[in-house]
Design a protein around this motif. Structure first.
Motif, mmCIF file in Angstrom:
data_model
loop_
_atom_site.group_PDB
_atom_site.id
_atom_site.type_symbol
_atom_site.label_atom_id
_atom_site.label_comp_id
_atom_site.label_asym_id
_atom_site.label_seq_id
_atom_site.Cartn_x
_atom_site.Cartn_y
_atom_site.Cartn_z
ATOM 1 N N UNK A 117 4.891 3.920 -2.041
ATOM 2 C CA UNK A 117 4.977 3.347 -0.697
ATOM 3 C C UNK A 117 3.577 3.016 -0.186
ATOM 4 N N UNK A 118 3.488 1.946 0.588
ATOM 5 C CA UNK A 118 2.260 1.611 1.306
ATOM 6 C C UNK A 118 2.585 1.686 2.787
ATOM 7 N N UNK A 119 2.179 2.750 3.411
ATOM 8 C CA UNK A 119 2.500 2.913 4.816
ATOM 9 C C UNK A 119 3.982 3.186 5.023
ATOM 10 N N UNK A 120 4.510 2.741 6.175
ATOM 11 C CA UNK A 120 5.870 3.099 6.568
ATOM 12 C C UNK A 120 6.948 2.158 6.071
ATOM 13 N N UNK A 121 6.605 0.886 5.790
ATOM 14 C CA UNK A 121 7.684 -0.047 5.460
ATOM 15 C C UNK A 121 7.358 -1.018 4.323
ATOM 16 N N UNK A 122 6.450 -0.617 3.439
ATOM 17 C CA UNK A 122 6.137 -1.471 2.287
ATOM 18 C C UNK A 122 6.159 -0.641 1.011
ATOM 19 N N UNK A 123 6.632 -1.256 -0.054
ATOM 20 C CA UNK A 123 6.731 -0.589 -1.347
ATOM 21 C C UNK A 123 6.058 -1.452 -2.410
ATOM 22 N N UNK A 124 5.265 -0.815 -3.241
ATOM 23 C CA UNK A 124 4.659 -1.502 -4.377
ATOM 24 C C UNK A 124 5.212 -0.912 -5.661
ATOM 25 N N UNK A 125 5.678 -1.784 -6.540
ATOM 26 C CA UNK A 125 6.144 -1.381 -7.869
ATOM 27 C C UNK A 125 5.377 -2.198 -8.898
ATOM 28 N N UNK A 183 -3.925 4.766 -6.218
ATOM 29 C CA UNK A 183 -5.022 5.096 -5.306
ATOM 30 C C UNK A 183 -5.130 4.065 -4.181
ATOM 31 N N UNK A 184 -5.004 2.797 -4.533
ATOM 32 C CA UNK A 184 -5.096 1.726 -3.539
ATOM 33 C C UNK A 184 -3.964 1.849 -2.520
ATOM 34 N N UNK A 185 -2.752 2.145 -2.992
ATOM 35 C CA UNK A 185 -1.611 2.294 -2.088
ATOM 36 C C UNK A 185 -1.822 3.445 -1.112
ATOM 37 N N UNK A 213 -3.106 5.194 4.508
ATOM 38 C CA UNK A 213 -3.903 5.897 5.523
ATOM 39 C C UNK A 213 -4.532 4.905 6.510
ATOM 40 N N UNK A 214 -5.015 3.802 5.986
ATOM 41 C CA UNK A 214 -5.668 2.802 6.828
ATOM 42 C C UNK A 214 -4.697 2.226 7.853
ATOM 43 N N UNK A 215 -3.434 2.072 7.428
ATOM 44 C CA UNK A 215 -2.428 1.502 8.326
ATOM 45 C C UNK A 215 -2.232 2.353 9.576
ATOM 46 N N UNK A 216 -2.457 3.660 9.446
ATOM 47 C CA UNK A 216 -2.273 4.557 10.585
ATOM 48 C C UNK A 216 -3.222 4.239 11.736
ATOM 49 N N UNK A 226 -4.292 -1.604 14.498
ATOM 50 C CA UNK A 226 -3.476 -2.078 15.617
ATOM 51 C C UNK A 226 -2.728 -3.350 15.244
ATOM 52 N N UNK A 227 -3.272 -4.122 14.319
ATOM 53 C CA UNK A 227 -2.643 -5.366 13.869
ATOM 54 C C UNK A 227 -1.984 -5.120 12.508
ATOM 55 N N UNK A 228 -0.647 -5.256 12.471
ATOM 56 C CA UNK A 228 0.085 -4.952 11.241
ATOM 57 C C UNK A 228 1.027 -6.088 10.834
ATOM 58 N N UNK A 229 0.699 -7.311 11.202
ATOM 59 C CA UNK A 229 1.613 -8.420 10.968
ATOM 60 C C UNK A 229 1.323 -9.205 9.693
ATOM 61 N N UNK A 230 0.792 -8.559 8.678
ATOM 62 C CA UNK A 230 0.525 -9.244 7.417
ATOM 63 C C UNK A 230 1.834 -9.477 6.679
ATOM 64 N N UNK A 231 1.865 -10.520 5.843
ATOM 65 C CA UNK A 231 3.057 -10.797 5.050
ATOM 66 C C UNK A 231 2.870 -10.243 3.635
#
Length: 244
Positions: A25-33, A58-60, A65-68, A71-76
């Motif tokens: 998981x990357x933050x609260x609502x993204x997943x990397x596979x 490690x990057x994920x 942590x950075x996402x926490x 303030x701007x989280x609107x990336x696609x």
């Protein structure tokens, strides 16, 4: 949403499985596979695929942590994928220089899926060979067994390299999505069976939903392919499948 994965050494391989996979998981609502396939003719290719996987993990974690604190989280998804690959480029270059690694020690294919669970959209990139199945449509990326490995381009400008990547697929409304290394096309009969039933291993692993209620769905399918249908992959195999 259920995420299944399986990793199996090929029947023609003896010492190491040269494939690797990661789901994070990357933050609260993204997943990397991601699934990786080390180059068999290179040097210690199991190291290359595992290294790429560990660095992606490690990057994920760092991006989570950075996402926490952002303030701007609107990336696609593509912006996120590009940022991950840019960091991977940097990390692999650093490791290569720090450990004085030869290019042949870092050859692995890389298929990455990044999915935004909140907006129900995602993207998949295949760097080298691999197979992608999105909601019933299968795409196989194959370069005559001569993958264009990411490691070949570490000295290039990342933006230019990324702009030249054409093996990308965007998708929305995830229902059943899989990524796999090319070992999925390597199944052969290894023993006689006492019946005449036939099966397509790729369809069985990527489309069939039997045992979907088990976390070990893909492992159970591989066991049935071997013990009931007498089939195993000759090449190493890594699969990640998401069913919603």
């Amino acid at each position: 949403m259920n995420i299944y994965s399986v990793l199996q050494i090929g029947d023609y391989h003896i010492n190491h499985c040269e494939d690797f996979l990661i789901t994070k998981k990357i933050g609260s609502n993204k997943i990397l596979c991601a699934v990786m396939d080390g180059c068999s003719t290179a040097m210690e290719s199991q190291f290359a695929s595992a290294l790429f996987g560990k660095i992606l993990r490690k990057i994920c974690i760092e991006k989570g942590y950075k996402e926490l604190y952002e303030t701007e989280k609107n990336s696609n998804p593509e912006e996120d994928l590009k940022a991950v690959l840019k960091e991977l480029f940097k990390e692999i270059s650093t490791v290569k220089n720090h450990l004085l690694l030869d290019e042949k020690e870092l050859l692995t294919t890389l298929t990455v899926l990044l999915y935004d669970t909140k907006n129900d959209e995602g993207i998949i990139i295949c760097i080298g060979d691999g197979l992608v199945c999105i909601n019933g449509k299968t795409t196989e990326f194959e370069r005559d067994n001569k993958p264009d490995y990411l490691t070949y381009h570490l000295k290039e400008d990342f933006e230019e390299w990324y702009g030249n990547q054409t093996q990308k697929i965007r998708f929305t409304k995830l229902k059943d999505v899989s990524i796999a290394t090319d070992g999925i096309s390597s199944f052969i009969p290894i023993k006689k069976t006492d019946h005449n039933e036939k099966i397509n291993p790729t369809d069985y692993l990527l489309y069939d939903k039997s045992n979907f209620d088990s976390e070990e769905m893909l492992s159970l399918k591989l066991k049935k392919l071997e013990h009931h249908y007498g089939m195993k992959p000759t090449d190493d195999l890594a699969i990640i499948r998401i069913i919603k």
